[in-house]
Structures are given as structure tokens and as C-alpha cells.
Scaffold this motif. Structure first.
Motif, PDB file in Angstrom:
ATOM      1  N   ARG A 117     -71.495  52.989 -15.486  1.00  0.00           N
ATOM      2  CA  ARG A 117     -71.938  51.526 -15.867  1.00  0.00           C
ATOM      3  C   ARG A 117     -71.685  51.309 -17.095  1.00  0.00           C
ATOM      4  O   ARG A 117     -71.547  50.216 -17.717  1.00  0.00           O
ATOM      5  CB  ARG A 117     -73.206  51.306 -15.185  1.00  0.00           C
ATOM      6  CG  ARG A 117     -73.783  50.162 -15.653  1.00  0.00           C
ATOM      7  CD  ARG A 117     -72.941  48.773 -15.270  1.00  0.00           C
ATOM      8  NE  ARG A 117     -73.581  47.536 -15.662  1.00  0.00           N
ATOM      9  CZ  ARG A 117     -73.537  47.203 -16.863  1.00  0.00           C
ATOM     10  NH1 ARG A 117     -72.579  47.840 -17.733  1.00  0.00           N
ATOM     11  NH2 ARG A 117     -74.316  45.928 -17.126  1.00  0.00           N
ATOM     12  N   HIS A 118     -72.382  52.440 -18.073  1.00  0.00           N
ATOM     13  CA  HIS A 118     -72.688  51.589 -19.671  1.00  0.00           C
ATOM     14  C   HIS A 118     -71.579  52.622 -20.596  1.00  0.00           C
ATOM     15  O   HIS A 118     -71.558  51.961 -21.595  1.00  0.00           O
ATOM     16  CB  HIS A 118     -74.008  52.297 -20.136  1.00  0.00           C
ATOM     17  CG  HIS A 118     -75.040  51.185 -19.179  1.00  0.00           C
ATOM     18  ND1 HIS A 118     -75.314  49.973 -19.606  1.00  0.00           N
ATOM     19  CD2 HIS A 118     -75.904  51.672 -18.294  1.00  0.00           C
ATOM     20  CE1 HIS A 118     -76.440  49.390 -19.198  1.00  0.00           C
ATOM     21  NE2 HIS A 118     -76.471  50.501 -18.061  1.00  0.00           N
ATOM     22  N   GLY A 140     -66.589  50.109 -16.043  1.00  0.00           N
ATOM     23  CA  GLY A 140     -67.992  49.935 -15.638  1.00  0.00           C
ATOM     24  C   GLY A 140     -68.498  48.719 -16.358  1.00  0.00           C
ATOM     25  O   GLY A 140     -69.429  48.026 -16.039  1.00  0.00           O
ATOM     26  N   MET A 141     -68.138  48.575 -17.805  1.00  0.00           N
ATOM     27  CA  MET A 141     -68.814  47.586 -18.679  1.00  0.00           C
ATOM     28  C   MET A 141     -68.213  46.182 -18.171  1.00  0.00           C
ATOM     29  O   MET A 141     -68.952  45.252 -18.051  1.00  0.00           O
ATOM     30  CB  MET A 141     -68.362  47.840 -20.025  1.00  0.00           C
ATOM     31  CG  MET A 141     -69.419  48.952 -20.666  1.00  0.00           C
ATOM     32  SD  MET A 141     -69.023  49.224 -22.523  1.00  0.00           S
ATOM     33  CE  MET A 141     -67.704  50.250 -22.535  1.00  0.00           C
ATOM     34  N   ARG A 175     -67.019  45.604 -14.982  1.00  0.00           N
ATOM     35  CA  ARG A 175     -67.534  45.007 -13.777  1.00  0.00           C
ATOM     36  C   ARG A 175     -69.053  44.828 -14.066  1.00  0.00           C
ATOM     37  O   ARG A 175     -69.309  43.898 -13.364  1.00  0.00           O
ATOM     38  CB  ARG A 175     -67.606  46.495 -12.876  1.00  0.00           C
ATOM     39  CG  ARG A 175     -66.505  46.391 -11.737  1.00  0.00           C
ATOM     40  CD  ARG A 175     -66.989  47.441 -10.581  1.00  0.00           C
ATOM     41  NE  ARG A 175     -67.251  48.736 -11.196  1.00  0.00           N
ATOM     42  CZ  ARG A 175     -65.996  49.722 -11.583  1.00  0.00           C
ATOM     43  NH1 ARG A 175     -64.838  48.946 -11.621  1.00  0.00           N
ATOM     44  NH2 ARG A 175     -66.183  50.805 -12.175  1.00  0.00           N
ATOM     45  N   GLY A 176     -69.683  45.368 -15.017  1.00  0.00           N
ATOM     46  CA  GLY A 176     -71.143  44.710 -15.089  1.00  0.00           C
ATOM     47  C   GLY A 176     -71.122  43.489 -15.467  1.00  0.00           C
ATOM     48  O   GLY A 176     -71.936  42.597 -15.161  1.00  0.00           O
ATOM     49  N   ARG A 177     -70.112  43.140 -16.504  1.00  0.00           N
ATOM     50  CA  ARG A 177     -70.312  41.829 -16.927  1.00  0.00           C
ATOM     51  C   ARG A 177     -69.770  40.852 -15.807  1.00  0.00           C
ATOM     52  O   ARG A 177     -70.415  39.716 -15.625  1.00  0.00           O
ATOM     53  CB  ARG A 177     -69.197  41.560 -18.037  1.00  0.00           C
ATOM     54  CG  ARG A 177     -69.531  41.999 -19.413  1.00  0.00           C
ATOM     55  CD  ARG A 177     -68.883  41.577 -20.339  1.00  0.00           C
ATOM     56  NE  ARG A 177     -69.386  42.172 -21.594  1.00  0.00           N
ATOM     57  CZ  ARG A 177     -68.954  41.773 -22.880  1.00  0.00           C
ATOM     58  NH1 ARG A 177     -67.918  41.004 -23.018  1.00  0.00           N
ATOM     59  NH2 ARG A 177     -69.539  42.437 -23.808  1.00  0.00           N
ATOM     60  N   THR A 182     -70.256  40.885 -12.554  1.00  0.00           N
ATOM     61  CA  THR A 182     -70.998  41.076 -11.589  1.00  0.00           C
ATOM     62  C   THR A 182     -72.317  40.631 -12.056  1.00  0.00           C
ATOM     63  O   THR A 182     -73.366  40.539 -11.182  1.00  0.00           O
ATOM     64  CB  THR A 182     -70.953  42.271 -10.632  1.00  0.00           C
ATOM     65  OG1 THR A 182     -71.384  43.333 -11.664  1.00  0.00           O
ATOM     66  CG2 THR A 182     -69.811  42.494 -10.047  1.00  0.00           C
ATOM     67  N   ASP A 232     -74.316  42.372 -13.386  1.00  0.00           N
ATOM     68  CA  ASP A 232     -75.314  43.443 -13.341  1.00  0.00           C
ATOM     69  C   ASP A 232     -76.140  43.880 -14.540  1.00  0.00           C
ATOM     70  O   ASP A 232     -75.560  44.197 -15.862  1.00  0.00           O
ATOM     71  CB  ASP A 232     -74.467  44.858 -12.979  1.00  0.00           C
ATOM     72  CG  ASP A 232     -75.215  46.116 -12.828  1.00  0.00           C
ATOM     73  OD1 ASP A 232     -76.327  46.034 -12.912  1.00  0.00           O
ATOM     74  OD2 ASP A 232     -74.451  47.199 -12.802  1.00  0.00           O
ATOM     75  N   GLY A 235     -77.624  46.399 -15.468  1.00  0.00           N
ATOM     76  CA  GLY A 235     -77.517  47.819 -16.134  1.00  0.00           C
ATOM     77  C   GLY A 235     -78.854  48.397 -15.572  1.00  0.00           C
ATOM     78  O   GLY A 235     -79.702  48.132 -14.739  1.00  0.00           O
TER      79      GLY A 235
END
Ligand code: SF4
Ligand code: SF4
Length: 254
Positions: free
Chosen positions: A120-121, A126-127, A129-131, A133, A135, A137
Motif C-alpha cells: 500500500r505505501h 499501491g499508492m 490505488r490508495g489515492r 479509493t 484509502d 492507509g
């Protein structure tokens, strides 16, 4: 407690007696005062030293980033986050899982706690996708799960012998503990004894003073002479000695 079926064709390779629910509770749920849990902000069975407890996720990620920068862990993690087959073959060799039968002790599941954070990080996918969605973290709940789990593994690496793609769970466990201890999450007993060995006055984990050590060796020498009829002295700080005797520290406690 749920049980996982071993992969087809796999027999338990070890004759491990599975502990009962009561035995597990006894071993894992040591009574800890509620004020200590509140102070540590951590539901784990071990005590941690007084440490700053705020912003743990942020500090964990900072420590993780620094370790990745100054070590070669990234090479292994890049491989592990892409390949797990989730085949559960590693369960057949892990004495901890075979003894507890607890899904939380599955080697792959434990490693995934940290690999998920890495994915994720510290990977571009991962980064992004995190933005996309939103998320947020790493959470305190994930940290709690890692603090719970990483000290259950003995880091013996038996499971990696069974893994078809060579995931080294011992290495992931070491890394997980390393990062956790950087933010103050490590069993206090371990920290205190290691500190004594590295920088303490006695330079051993059980803080045994030198006179006690010499006394025990003298006793051991006399005992051997009495039993075997031979005199075997133990050279201490003696240059050019013919042999070196390194006993377990527990020998001095008996
Ligand atoms: S390294 Fe950990 S997970 Fe793997 S077999 Fe040993 S105790 Fe089990
Ligand atoms: S770590 Fe290896 S053995 Fe365990 S489930 Fe993943 S691929 Fe299978």
C-alpha cells in the motif's frame, strides 16, 4: 478457533501435540491491568517500555521507509508482494501453527500483515490505488495485529523450506519486529535483557555478576573432578588458552 485443512497429499510432518483452547488462553492471555493496557494503548500479552504512543502509524511508516532506504530488504519484499500462491504449504512445517491450530499463526497470513503495508505505501500501484479509493492507509488496528502476531513466530524459517516460491517468513518476521521496536513496541523483558548484554555492567542478558559466574565455574570444575576424576579448569580472560567454554547463561542460574 477455526482450523485450516492441510493441502491435499500433505501429512503433518511433525508429531506436534495441539494445545487446547484453555492452554492457549493461559499462555496468551496473561492478566494485565486495564490501566497498563490503556497507558500502552496496546492489547498485547507483553509489557512494553514507556514510550511515546501517539501517531504510531505515521511513525511506523517513517521507520519502515528509513529501513528500506538503508538496507536491502526492498529486494525481497518486491518479490514477496507479487508471488504468494496462497497454497498454505507453509502451514505443514510451522510448529507454532501445528501446535495452536490458530489461523492467525499461519506463516503466510502473518507475513501478509507487513506485506500489505509495503504494497500500500511503498509500491507505485499501491499508492495510486490508495489515492483513487481514498484509502487512509495504515491504521492502529493493523499495528495492533502486527504487535500481536510478530512475537509468536520463532523466526526458525522451517516454513520457507516448504514454500514453492521461497518466501522467507523468518525474514519478514525480523523486519516486522525491527520496525515495531523502532516505535517502542517490543516485549520489555527482551529489551531490558538485550540492553544489559550490550551496554550493561554485567554484559550478559541475565545480569549475572562476575563473582557469581566465577563461583559457578569453580563449582563445575570440582563437580567434574569428583565425578570423572579429572581436573578441567575454565580459563577466564586468558590469552592463548587451549579452549574456550561458552555455556548457556541459564547454567549459571541453576
Ligand atoms: S519462521 Fe515462524 S512461521 Fe515459519 S515455521 Fe518458524 S515459527 Fe512458523
Ligand atoms: S508463503 Fe509460500 S507456501 Fe505459504 S501460502 Fe504462500 S506460496 Fe504457499
Amino acid at each position: 478457533m477455526k482450523r485450516l485443512m492441510l493441502p491435499e497429499g500433505h501429512q503433518k510432518p511433525m508429531n506436534v501435540k495441539q494445545i487446547t483452547q484453555e492452554e492457549r488462553q493461559k499462555a496468551f492471555n496473561l492478566p494485565k491491568k486495564s490501566e497498563v493496557i490503556e497507558k500502552q494503548k496496546l492489547q498485547v500479552r507483553y509489557h512494553v517500555e514507556d514510550f511515546y504512543v501517539e501517531d504510531r502509524p505515521k511513525r511506523f511508516l517513517k521507520a519502515f521507509a528509513a529501513i528500506l532506504k538503508h538496507s536491502n530488504y526492498r529486494l525481497a519484499l518486491e518479490h514477496y508482494v507479487r508471488v504468494s500462491a496462497k497454497c498454505s504449504r507453509c502451514t505443514t512445517n510451522c510448529q507454532v501453527y501445528l501446535a495452536t491450530g490458530d489461523l492467525e499463526d499461519i506463516p503466510c497470513k502473518r507475513s501478509e500483515l507487513l506485506l500489505a503495508v509495503y504494497r500500500r505505501h511503498f509500491t507505485i500501484g499501491g499508492m495510486l490505488r490508495g489515492r483513487l479509493t481514498n484509502d487512509p492507509g495504515l491504521t492502529d488496528e493493523q499495528l495492533q495485529a502486527m504487535a500481536d502476531s510478530f512475537w509468536n513466530c520463532t523466526a526458525c524459517r522451517r516454513c520457507s523450506l516448504e514454500c514453492p516460491i521461497g518466501i522467507d517468513h523468518g525474514l519478514v518476521t525480523h523486519l516486522g519486529r525491527y520496525i515495531l521496536s523502532e516505535i517502542g513496541i517490543a516485549p520489555r523483558a527482551l529489551v531490558v535483557s538485550t540492553r544489559e548484554q550490550l551496554i550493561g555492567a554485567t554484559a550478559n542478558t541475565s545480569a549475572i555478576p562476575v563473582p557469581a559466574l566465577l563461583d559457578t565455574l569453580e563449582f563445575l570444575s570440582e563437580d567434574m573432578e569428583e565425578e570423572k576424576g579429572i581436573n578441567i579448569p575454565f580459563p577466564i580472560d586468558q590469552e592463548g588458552a587451549e579452549y574456550l567454554f561458552i555455556p548457556a547463561v541459564s547454567d549459571y542460574l541453576m
